[in-house]
Design a protein around this motif. Sequence first.
Motif, PDB file in Angstrom:
ATOM      1  N   UNK A 108       0.767  -1.284  -0.263  1.00 37.59           N
ATOM      2  CA  UNK A 108       0.286  -0.311  -0.089  1.00 37.59           C
ATOM      3  C   UNK A 108       0.828   0.672  -0.474  1.00 37.59           C
ATOM      4  N   UNK A 109       1.448   1.541  -0.691  1.00 41.39           N
ATOM      5  CA  UNK A 109       2.021   2.399  -1.455  1.00 41.39           C
ATOM      6  C   UNK A 109       2.105   3.605  -0.759  1.00 41.39           C
ATOM      7  N   UNK A 110       0.454   4.313  -0.633  1.00 40.51           N
ATOM      8  CA  UNK A 110       0.512   5.532  -0.091  1.00 40.51           C
ATOM      9  C   UNK A 110       0.634   5.720   2.057  1.00 40.51           C
ATOM     10  N   UNK A 111       0.884   4.344   2.231  1.00 41.71           N
ATOM     11  CA  UNK A 111       1.074   4.425   4.135  1.00 41.71           C
ATOM     12  C   UNK A 111       1.851   4.426   3.853  1.00 41.71           C
ATOM     13  N   UNK A 113       4.296   6.416   2.025  1.00 43.84           N
ATOM     14  CA  UNK A 113       4.462   7.624   1.146  1.00 43.84           C
ATOM     15  C   UNK A 113       4.269   9.025   2.036  1.00 43.84           C
TER      16      UNK A 113
END
Lengths: 535, 535
Positions: A108-111, A113
């Motif tokens: 989950x890249x957003x977590x 970034x």
Amino acid sequence: MDSSEFRKAAHSAIDEIIDYHDTIHGRKVVSTVSPGYLRKLLPSGPPEEGEKWNDIQKDIESKIMPGLTHWQSPDFMAFFPSNASYPSILGELYSAAFTAPAFNWLCSPAVTELETVILDWLSRLFNLPPCFYSDGEGGGVIQGSASEAIVTVMVAARERYFKRACEDLDGEAREAKISSLRSRLVALGSDQSHSSTQKAALILGVRYKAIPTTMEDNLSISGEHLIQTLGECEREGLEPFYLTVTLGTTSTCAVDYFQEIQQVLRRDLQPAPEIWIHVDAAYAGAALVCEEYHHLTKSFDAFDSFEMNMHKWLLVNFDAGCLWVKNRNDLTSALSITPSYLRNDFSDSGLVTDYRDWQIPLGRRFRSLKIWFVLRSYGVSGLKSYIRNHIRLGMVFHDMVLSQPDLFEILAPPAFALTVFTVKPATEQETEIPFENGVSHLGAEERKVATGIILEYENRQLQRANAITKRVYEAINAAGEIFLTGCVVKGVYAIRVVSGNENTDEQYLRKAFDILVRTTLEMQSKTEVTYTNGV
Amino acid sequence: MDSSEFRKAAHSAIDEIIDYHDTIHGRKVVSTVSPGYLRKLLPSGPPEEGEKWNDIQKDIESKIMPGLTHWQSPDFMAFFPSNASYPSILGELYSAAFTAPAFNWLCSPAVTELETVILDWLSRLFNLPPCFYSDGEGGGVIQGSASEAIVTVMVAARERYFKRACEDLDGEAREAKISSLRSRLVALGSDQSHSSTQKAALILGVRYKAIPTTMEDNLSISGEHLIQTLGECEREGLEPFYLTVTLGTTSTCAVDYFQEIQQVLRRDLQPAPEIWIHVDAAYAGAALVCEEYHHLTKSFDAFDSFEMNMHKWLLVNFDAGCLWVKNRNDLTSALSITPSYLRNDFSDSGLVTDYRDWQIPLGRRFRSLKIWFVLRSYGVSGLKSYIRNHIRLGMVFHDMVLSQPDLFEILAPPAFALTVFTVKPATEQETEIPFENGVSHLGAEERKVATGIILEYENRQLQRANAITKRVYEAINAAGEIFLTGCVVKGVYAIRVVSGNENTDEQYLRKAFDILVRTTLEMQSKTEVTYTNGV
């Protein structure tokens, strides 16, 4: 529970939470249940068939609420605050809805970034030096707690120490050297450090040594005492590899003498391998949002890591421990293990951060959301006034304590909305202060006897003060109108009052002070029971 | 944000969460953002003045959502599931509202007491032997993750080992013995254990050794291999003090041979100090809600600790790792430190549990609430059908794989809703299988040469199979219609498909299978690139 049932249930839960928040000042701050209260109220196992939300929700008010100690109540002045706020609760809500044990970037890249961005925001806000920013070799990570962070950096410190100590060795010679070093490693803190450093040493299986502090140094680690302890280590054949310095100790919010420590441990003076220096600013680090505290970070580029908890004093609900390191490779090279099922092209490329290598657990929650929501909802200026107001309230309370010199004595300078004081015992009518005019006019033999008498007197006075302070503290907490913490500093029993609670204001501090005065007068008038042990 | 703003904001957030849940099957399961996508979308720091919730909320859909990998999507068949459910989200919501870093019982008695009750409920539900119940010497605690639990019990194991090894020593003799033992400690797992055991050994600074497993033993630790490894340790002068055995390994959901292990390590046969045996059932432990798996816990009274994650397969959002120990004193005597500011009469009385001494961090969230809500909302029968349905779906998928023996080969027996298989390379028209009729009719010299040719051929076949399996796996994940995990087992590259997702059903598994078949046929028809490294 389908979507429409959830909508109804969630709305009802939100109503209940708002009601809880709006009425918290009317609830008794400390739970008064007896040990084992809840088991009696619950069935012996889960139901065979599912229950309706209505029936579950009812039990919150009737069974859970009586067992809560209300940390957000304005009557809560114990420990350090554990603030929560509406924007933060929303962050936790979304985090639960987007559940992922986001151990890799790709999980989950957003977590990953958002966490990197938010910790860069905070590092600038707190005036950390650029070596802690992620665009260089440093960076930040959100962990559960300050204790978790200390275990993490202590492991990194140990591995860095071994690496540097064994640079020119390999094979069996390296093994032998490490084995010899391992049994002599010692982690340092001060006698005022939070117990988490000692616990981390215990987890790693290394020794722990506390640098002594004095009341004269405001309970801070001084350069002199650090040198003294390092000398002791050398004489005992120990290898100091790690040191916790503190910005705001638990008992009195003391700040170690960073500049002196930096000078003693200057890289160019110290023989390699260097000691890892970790700054524990779990509570007081929050004050760094205000410019007037920025001077405190001046020496931080000489230190290796820094931790503060957004979940104490900055309106983010527990847990949101923020850790920065100067060299992220120190973490990843100590903690990285990559089995096949955790590999992917993004991680292999080295372009992304896999925070699992920055921490003990593998999985991680989306904790940056709630920090993001809080920063945006309050704005920097909102957070500054929030902290400044509490510090102002701390001074107000400090002045109240000063206003009654017959009843109370300040133990340490007021700091970061914390006031620490002792209660004075009733004046002993029947005894005089021995040798009030000094002993210098006495002969050698007489002086020795006199000094003994004075020491005995002072010790008795201390015991009397300790006894009444403890009794006042215990009586107040037992009554449960307000909640305070007692602590023992250099043999002195003291009471801590923290004015960093989100719902506090002057009237609650006034109420607390009135309770303190009333209880002290009561205790002073009672037959005295000398306090002799239990500190 | 005041109460009325929060009500509005929370209702809007609830709507968004419901919408997310209801439309999750339409979202691309794996995020397709590029590394660094988010920083470009965000300002360089927090706003000076607070923003309105509307403006914050907008960014969730526009900036966060593209960076999410949707673990609850029915197209998510990777790793192990990370289920969430509406009742669990409600639990997280209340937990945030009742924020407390509840390190002591008194800090919020309900946090401790509900946890003890719920873990007792679960221990019976999972058919753990009574030695793990809190009414005896055992008990359960909620931690963040399986890795955290392993570090915790490994510390307890080490301290127990030292204590028993040095029972008759004190002072310097004890120190010397511990120092000598320390450098020879080795933690054991198997070559199929999750990497968290190796990471825990790294954190503690002790050696790690993997017990070999074989395909013939279904990749389980057998008594024979355990004996072999213990012998090796003895020859190498190592001290095995800890062993992770697994109920459902990560790669293939293998179950170690508990009874054989128990027999090898029988207390009355083993010289003291005994090895601590920890059962890692992080994922598959959830299946123990069903009676048909209860036989798996038969040997557990010979083991020291057991861990399963409610946050994988049992509808509780991450994190909710449940750890039970047979003797809670092993934890508390290894991890307890009590400075004055953490003391209170309740804790001193010994009548209450202070969970801080059962874990690494000091503070703790109210995590039992969400487990309680899930148990009550689904009921035992609901949870059983939930698990059984996934296991049935796993068999359905397994049968699909079996139905195409020209394309796929099953690597390990289907277990706990996990299917592990390899892709077959296109038949090589030009080469024959060498010595298809065996080599027994050949002379000694010829046989040696023939065996070499056969091995080379088999190795080339394996490399071809590995290459195409990896390419199929990577092409599928790159396309992003579904999300799978690849793994390497005994040099064999394999694909894992897990059918334990809360939103999955037969149509999604059919779709996944169709994608697998289509991609395999495409890859088989392409020019072959031999797979040689990177495993």
